[in-house]
Design an enzyme around this catalytic site. Structure first.
Site, short mmCIF file in Angstrom:
data_model
loop_
_atom_site.label_atom_id
_atom_site.label_comp_id
_atom_site.label_asym_id
_atom_site.label_seq_id
_atom_site.Cartn_x
_atom_site.Cartn_y
_atom_site.Cartn_z
N LYS A 148 0.83 -1.22 0.00
CA LYS A 148 0.00 0.00 0.00
C LYS A 148 0.85 1.26 0.00
CE LYS A 148 -4.00 -2.15 2.24
NZ LYS A 148 -3.45 -3.52 2.26
N GLU A 232 -2.20 6.14 8.34
CA GLU A 232 -2.69 7.34 7.69
C GLU A 232 -3.80 7.98 8.51
OE1 GLU A 232 -3.80 5.78 3.87
OE2 GLU A 232 -5.83 5.30 4.52
N HIS A 267 -14.12 -3.30 9.25
CA HIS A 267 -13.44 -3.02 7.98
C HIS A 267 -13.65 -4.11 6.94
CE1 HIS A 267 -11.58 0.21 10.20
NE2 HIS A 267 -11.10 -0.67 11.08
N GLU A 307 -9.59 1.48 -5.03
CA GLU A 307 -10.45 1.83 -3.90
C GLU A 307 -10.18 3.26 -3.44
OE1 GLU A 307 -11.16 -1.08 -1.00
OE2 GLU A 307 -10.69 -2.77 -2.29
N GLU A 320 -6.01 2.24 -2.30
CA GLU A 320 -5.18 1.14 -2.78
C GLU A 320 -5.80 0.56 -4.04
OE1 GLU A 320 -5.34 -2.31 -0.24
OE2 GLU A 320 -7.34 -1.79 0.46
N ASN A 322 -6.51 -3.28 -5.36
CA ASN A 322 -6.48 -4.70 -5.04
C ASN A 322 -6.24 -5.47 -6.33
OD1 ASN A 322 -6.93 -4.94 -2.19
ND2 ASN A 322 -9.00 -4.18 -2.54
N GLU A 328 -17.26 -8.93 -4.32
CA GLU A 328 -18.47 -8.25 -4.78
C GLU A 328 -18.50 -8.00 -6.29
OE1 GLU A 328 -15.53 -5.26 -3.00
OE2 GLU A 328 -16.31 -7.25 -2.52
N ARG A 373 -23.68 -10.48 1.91
CA ARG A 373 -22.87 -11.65 2.25
C ARG A 373 -23.56 -12.36 3.42
NH1 ARG A 373 -16.58 -9.59 1.77
NH2 ARG A 373 -16.91 -8.11 0.07
N ARG A 576 -59.81 -26.70 35.74
CA ARG A 576 -58.71 -26.45 36.69
C ARG A 576 -58.62 -27.54 37.76
NH1 ARG A 576 -56.17 -24.94 41.00
NH2 ARG A 576 -58.03 -25.22 42.28
N ASP A 577 -59.47 -27.45 38.79
CA ASP A 577 -59.30 -28.32 39.94
C ASP A 577 -59.53 -29.79 39.62
OD1 ASP A 577 -58.69 -28.97 42.50
OD2 ASP A 577 -60.35 -27.92 43.44
N ASP A 683 -56.61 -17.64 52.06
CA ASP A 683 -55.34 -17.79 52.73
C ASP A 683 -55.33 -19.15 53.40
OD1 ASP A 683 -52.73 -16.58 53.89
OD2 ASP A 683 -53.78 -17.40 55.64
N LYS A 745 -64.31 -23.00 51.04
CA LYS A 745 -63.46 -23.91 50.28
C LYS A 745 -63.12 -25.12 51.15
CE LYS A 745 -58.98 -23.79 47.85
NZ LYS A 745 -59.44 -24.37 46.59
N HIS A 775 -67.32 -24.89 47.73
CA HIS A 775 -66.43 -25.77 46.98
C HIS A 775 -66.08 -26.97 47.85
CE1 HIS A 775 -62.90 -26.86 44.44
NE2 HIS A 775 -62.31 -27.15 45.61
N HIS A 777 -64.51 -31.42 47.63
CA HIS A 777 -63.96 -32.55 46.87
C HIS A 777 -64.76 -33.79 47.26
CE1 HIS A 777 -60.15 -30.77 45.20
NE2 HIS A 777 -60.53 -29.84 46.07
N THR A 909 -53.21 -25.51 50.03
CA THR A 909 -51.93 -25.07 49.48
C THR A 909 -51.68 -23.61 49.87
OG1 THR A 909 -52.31 -26.51 47.57
CG2 THR A 909 -50.55 -24.89 47.39
#
Length: 1183
Positions: A148, A232, A267, A307, A320, A322, A328, A373, A576-577, A683, A745, A775, A777, A909
């Site tokens: 260069k 440079e 670059h 370039e 430079e 090439n 490309e 690319r 759900r349940d 709760d 519950k 509710h 079971h 729970t």
């Protein structure tokens, strides 16, 4: 090594025929055999032109490239050296070896491509000395321009402007510092020999010039064999413009116009455009003129590129030349219509530009072309090159799309040895905008799986406004961080195949699954018929229902309407349940969605569908790999008319211990926004302070609040502390707190019919206007009778489940309750519709049979052990996982003892989990109640038990059991006397979102809520989805069991996108990797995935047992996985110090030192599975 040992795609007979054809059509005479001294895409590109010129082609390759495509595209291919003789890169730098191959095989032309030896003057000289034509400039020109510094000198001699720089090569640091002192910053250090961005560093004021100089020099030496650099002045935001040149042996030089190569990273060029879009004509003309002048002055021959940099004032500076073809060059070919490689070859064979018709007046440009690319780099990781096997490769095509590829094919191995470029995509159009849009289309068409690519980054780049205007500069990528906000490919199909492949090789990994589903036939959806016998149109959901009152008039009006209803409403818990109680909470969203619209009609008069919250939330992520919020949104859309109810654990939200109050507020607001109407807030200890947090959060969200009393034990038993007086007092406080509906519950199903009559009747008499929702079971088999009694006593709503999902630990049967109340109380439901819906759930029970708890019938013992219905199946499953399945009766007895030890708590729970964990702990360690009390100060209790004793779950009615509490805590935890949430730091939601976005990219507010509620579960879920994608679209049959070989099935990944799949084969086990290849057909295309065979890598490990008589031995208290080790050999520990953390299912416990001393041996590692009594470590005497 000859090509015969690695056969090419062309057999010998075909090759002979082709050779004769080429000889008959040759246009170069004896110059008919070309070797390309390169690899990847450029040899393939050159071979194609050579074949058009009727030439024979020769490839060279390294051992590591023996499977590369360029070898197969050549007529002949030869390996450079023997295996291991050269490194993968060095092989392509062996000048003498390459020339030797060329001479041995009568090659008369060598093309160097770009990179490697393309700018090596010694190579060019030796090629010509060997009597072989060199396709490129003479070695003397390469010497002059390849350096260069020499190139700058030539430019200055021809009055071509250059950037201020060192007058010659720089090899010493002091020369660099002297230049900086004279010209100032910024500067750029460049390799004097070579390009491609290697050996290049930009140094700004304040940077380390010494480090940059040494690194640039070192990099240049490694890449080009010469560490000389020059320096440079660096221009800010310049454009990089290059001119394609071509010269002949007569001294003629022409240009093919310019290319804009400003879009660069480190670059190295990323995207190129021909011609430059926004270059003024006077600048273009000056650059083209200077480029031709420079090339002519040094008698340039063959192809090359001049370039330049153009600054913001439109001043151009020569950089430079090439002396080679550029990556490309393709876009110049697209706008000029000229094959530059063909011209290169013919000029090397002696042709002039005039003979080729390539005079300047005959060269014109038309339209625009853009090249991208495509590389195997990960833009999200600073463009780190990715390696591995390409599993899927589908390229773009069509009008105006050109592809120049190398190893782009399915099955190709991308190695770490070479450049990461996979394929060049060039698109052309009559305007810049047309070319840009064509490129976008082409990039989107690509499907590359198995390795990361930069395609998402390229898409972000091409759609950025600066690129759209064509105004990019050389540091545009570095200066534009928003380019990295990319749209990432979902890769859905390949991820789905990865899951199916794992399923095919290793079987289902879903926790709790035993065997395969009993349902083998397709699911049949029910047909609802109206009173005339005509089918009900279920293409759209029903719009009539109780939810309309809430939406139109609000929560208070809704509650009033419920209380005013002349009959008893029901809530269906099937969603759900019921499936939590019977099928370990494993029913997937797709199977709810399939029956959702028919349900909207069949249960349009239902009070609500219980369908979210509680254990269903975290289990969806833990075991079903689904987003629970996605479930809520999908089902809400399909059932707009029936209220949705969720279960909220007061101050815990959905977690198993308290969270900051603002976390509960945030969660409830998101739940309400996404479709929840009724919040059943409870709760576990009936702690009113804890309960109020959830109640207030639901109120703030604008939802219907159902504050709930947890019912525990047999109220009719005079020995129980939870009696009528207790429950009425709790109800009084709830009414005072304020609720739209009162919930009762009964988690264990211990509410007998007489108790229901007494409790509900008493509350109704005291609060005649209060809606009551009950509710239970059906554990003892009395659920229907109890709910009927509650209805007759004044309950407004009772809970039931569809018949096939009812009974035992689930809720009472909906049809049985309707029949029991017939003639007395109306539920407003059509029994025929109810039966039709149940026909679907009967099939689901078979489909999910792999999760059945194998309960045979009612369990009247529930009045003694009081295990909640949902927990009983989970507890049985956990006991089996911990090796206690054969001791189930003992576990139930231990549950009773554990409950007494804890002070007879309300068992819901998470308190029920505390009792269950303690019971399992007692059974696995063979502890009696007396042992627990007497040895409390030395036992390593499960974390949940310690959380309870500390007060993290709340304050139990009657207080904590002492001295058990004090002895168990041993001073390691502070006792809490008030609600734990009061002392917790509020959640910083902005910080949480920021952290999640950093980890996972784009996230939603519901993601934030999930991560706050269950941090580790959410993290694991995200990891799973990243690997296998969204599995909610997969039919349940293939979620739980592998398809048969040859069985075809389909998956709709989104509306209008259907994948048709077929399992073709499972490959043999690789003893080297422990993996198998699994082959599928996907939409008619063969796909393969690599799967780790987990059975191949499992070694039977016999672990030493801890000696219970040796105080230096620390053993595992039960079976589980070691998730954390807190000591190492040589650690000094005190008695009670934590040694390790053990996880068994959802239960975690700290293993602590039983004596003070020095750790002499650690027998396990994190992630190890251990059995009870396995040795964890040994503790000797401290020195």
């Amino acid at each position: 090594m000859s090509s015969e040992e690695y056969p090419t795609a062309v057999d010998s007979s075909t090759l002979a025929t082709m050779q004769r054809m080429r000889e008959q059509t040759s246009i170069l005479g004896k110059m008919n055999k070309i070797l390309v001294a390169n690899r990847g895409e450029i040899p393939i590109r050159i071979f194609r032109t050579a074949h058009e010129l009727s030439m024979q082609t020769v490839a060279i390759y390294s051992y590591e490239d023996r499977l590369s495509m360029h070898r197969q595209k050549a007529d002949e291919a030869y390996q450079i050296g023997k295996r291991g003789q050269f490194t993968p890169v060095q092989a392509y730098l062996q000048i003498d070896e390459i020339i030797k191959i060329a001479k041995e095989h009568d090659v008369n032309m060598i093309h160097p491509g770009y990179g490697f030896l393309s700018e090596n003057s010694e190579f060019a000289r030796k090629v010509e000395e060997a009597g072989i034509a060199w396709i490129g400039p003479p070695f003397t020109v390469i010497d002059a321009l390849g350096d260069k510094v020499s190139a700058r000198k030539i430019a200055m001699e021809n009055n071509v402007p250059v950037v201020p720089g060192t007058p010659g090569p720089v090899s010493e640091l002091h020369e660099a510092t002297e230049f900086v002192a004279k010209y100032g910053y910024p500067v750029i250090i460049k390799a004097a020999f070579g390009g491609g961005g290697r050996g290049m560093r930009v140094v700004r004021e304040g940077d380390d010039i010494q480090d940059a100089f040494l690194r640039a020099s070192s990099e240049a030496k490694a890449a080009f064999g010469n560490g000389t650099v020059f320096i440079e002045r660096f221009l800010d935001k310049p454009k990089h413009i290059e001119v394609q040149l071509l010269g002949d042996s007569d001294g003629n030089v022409v240009h093919f116009f310019e290319r804009d190569c400003s879009v660069q990273r480190r670059h190295q060029k990323v995207v190129e455009i021909a011609p430059a879009k926004d270059l003024p004509k006077f600048v273009r003309d000056a650059i083209l003129k200077d480029a031709v002048k420079l090339a002519a002055s040094c008698k340039y021959r063959n192809a090359g590129t001049a370039e330049f940099l153009v600054d913001t004032q439109n001043r151009h500076y020569f950089i430079e030349i090439n002396p080679r073809i550029q990556v490309e060059h393709t876009i110049t070919e697209e706008i000029t219509g000229i094959d530059i490689v063909a011209a290169q070859i013919q000029i090397a064979a002696g042709a002039s530009l005039a003979q080729l018709g390539l005079t300047q007046d005959r060269i014109s440009a038309r339209g625009f072309a853009i090249q991208c690319r495509i590389t195997t780099e990960d833009p999200t990781k600073n463009f780190q090159p990715d390696t591995g096997k390409i599993e899927v490769y589908r390229s773009a095509g069509g009008n105006g799309v050109r592809l120049d590829g190398g190893n782009g094919f399915a099955g190709a191995i991308i190695s770490p040895f070479y450049d990461s470029m996979l394929v060049k995509c060039s698109c052309s159009g009559s305007t810049y905008e047309i070319a840009r849009r064509k490129m976008l289309r082409a990039l989107i068409e690509f499907r590359i799986r198995g390795v990361k690519t930069n395609i998402p980054f390229l898409l972000a780049l091409l759609t950025h406004s600066t690129f759209v205007r064509g105004e990019c500069w050389t540091t545009f990528i570095d200066d534009t961080p928003e380019l990295f906000s990319m749209m990432v490919s979902q890769n859905r199909a390949q991820k789905l195949l990865a899951y199916l492949g794992d399923l095919a090789v290793n079987g289902s990994a879903i926790k709790g699954q035993i065997g395969e589903p009993k349902l083998k036939t397709p699911v049949v959806l029910p047909v609802l018929k109206d009173s005339t016998g005509a089918p009900v149109n279920v293409t759209e959901p029903c719009q009539k229902g109780w939810r309309n009152i809430y939406l139109e008039q609000g929560p208070e009006a809704f509650a009033k309407a419920v209380r005013g209803y002349k009959g008893t409403l029901v809530m269906d818990t099937t969603w759900r349940d019921a499936h939590q109680s019977l099928l370990a909470t494993r029913v997937r969203t797709v199977d709810f969605a399939n029956i959702a619209i028919p349900t909207s009609y069949a249960l349009s008069n239902a009070f609500a569908l219980e369908m979210w919250g509680g254990a269903t939330f975290d289990v969806a992520m833990r075991f079903l790999y689904e987003d629970p919020w996605d479930r809520l949104r999908k089902l809400r859309k399909l059932v707009p008319n029936i209220p949705f109810q969720m279960l909220l654990r007061g101050a815990n939200g959905l977690a198993y211990s308290s969270l900051p109050d603002n976390a509960i507020d945030h969660f409830c607001l998101q739940a309400k926004k996404n479709g929840i109407d009724v919040f059943r807030v409870f709760d576990a200890l009936n702690d009113l302070d804890q309960l109020s947090v959830g109640v207030e959060a639901a109120k703030k969200a604008g939802a219907i609040v159902e504050a709930t009393v947890c019912y525990s034990g047999d109220m009719l038993n005079p020995a129980k502390k939870y009696n009528l007086k207790y429950y009425v007092e709790v109800v009084d406080k709830i009414v005072e707190m304020g609720t739209h509906i009162l919930g009762i519950k009964d988690m264990a199903g211990t509410m007998k019919p007489a108790a229901a009559t007494l409790l509900i009747g008493t509350i109704r008499a005291k609060y005649p206007d209060l809606p009551i929702h009950v509710h239970t079971h059906d554990s003892a088999g009395t659920g229907v009778a109890s709910m009927a009694a509650a209805s007759l006593a004044g309950a407004d709503v009772v809970d039931v489940a569809t018949n096939s999902m009812s009974g035992m630990t689930s809720q009472p049967s909906i049809s049985a309750l309707i029949a029991t109340l017939e003639g007395k109380i109306d539920t407003g439901l059509d029994v025929a519709y109810v039966r039709e819906i149940d026909s679907y759930w009967a099939q689901m029970r078979l489909l999910y049979s792999v999760f059945e708890a194998d309960l045979k019938g009612p369990d009247p013992e529930v009045y003694q052990h009081e295990i909640p219905g949902g927990q009983l199946t989970n507890l049985l499953f956990q006991a089996q996982q911990l090796g206690l399945g054969t001791q189930w009766q003992e576990t139930k007895r231990a549950y009773v003892q554990a409950n007494k030890l804890l002070g007879d708590v309300v068992k819901v729970t998470p308190t029920s989990k505390v009792v269950g964990d303690l019971a399992q702990f007692m059974v696995s360690n063979k502890l009696s109640s007396e042992d627990v009390v007497s040895r409390a100060s030395e036992l390593d209790f499960p974390d949940s038990v310690l959380d309870f004793f500390q007060g993290l779950i709340g304050q139990p009615y009657g207080g904590f059991p002492e001295p058990l509490r004090t002895n168990a805590l041993r001073g390691r935890r502070e006792k809490l006397t008030e609600r734990p949430g009061k002392s917790l730091t509020p959640i910083d939601f902005v910080a949480v979102r920021r952290d999640l976005e950093k980890k996972y990219g784009k996230i939603s507010e519901t993601d934030v809520a999930s991560a706050v509620m269950f941090p580790k579960v959410y993290e694991d879920y995200q990891k799973f989805v990243a690997k296998f994608g969204d599995l909610s679209v997969l039919p349940t049959k293939f979620f739980l069991m592998k398809p048969e070989i040859g069985e075809e099935f389909s998956v709709e990944i989104e509306m209008g996108k259907l994948l048709i799949l077929k399992l073709l084969a499972i490959g043999p086990l690789s003893t080297h990797t422990g993996q198998r290849e699994v082959f599928f057909e996907l939409n008619g295309e063969i796909r393969q995935v690599t799967v780790d065979d987990k059975t191949a890598s499992v070694d039977a490990i016999s672990r030493p047992k801890a000696d219970p008589t040796n105080p230096s031995h620390v053993g595992a208290p039960m079976s589980g996985v070691v998730i954390e080790i807190r000591i190492k050999e040589g650690s000094i520990v005190k008695k009670g110090d934590p040694i390790a953390v053990l996880s068994a299912m959802k239960m975690e416990m700290i293993i602590s030192a039983q004596a003070a001393g020095k750790v002499s041996e650690v027998a396990v590692r994190e992630g190890d599975s251990v059995d009870g009594s396995d040795l964890i470590c040994k503790i000797g005497k401290a020195e």
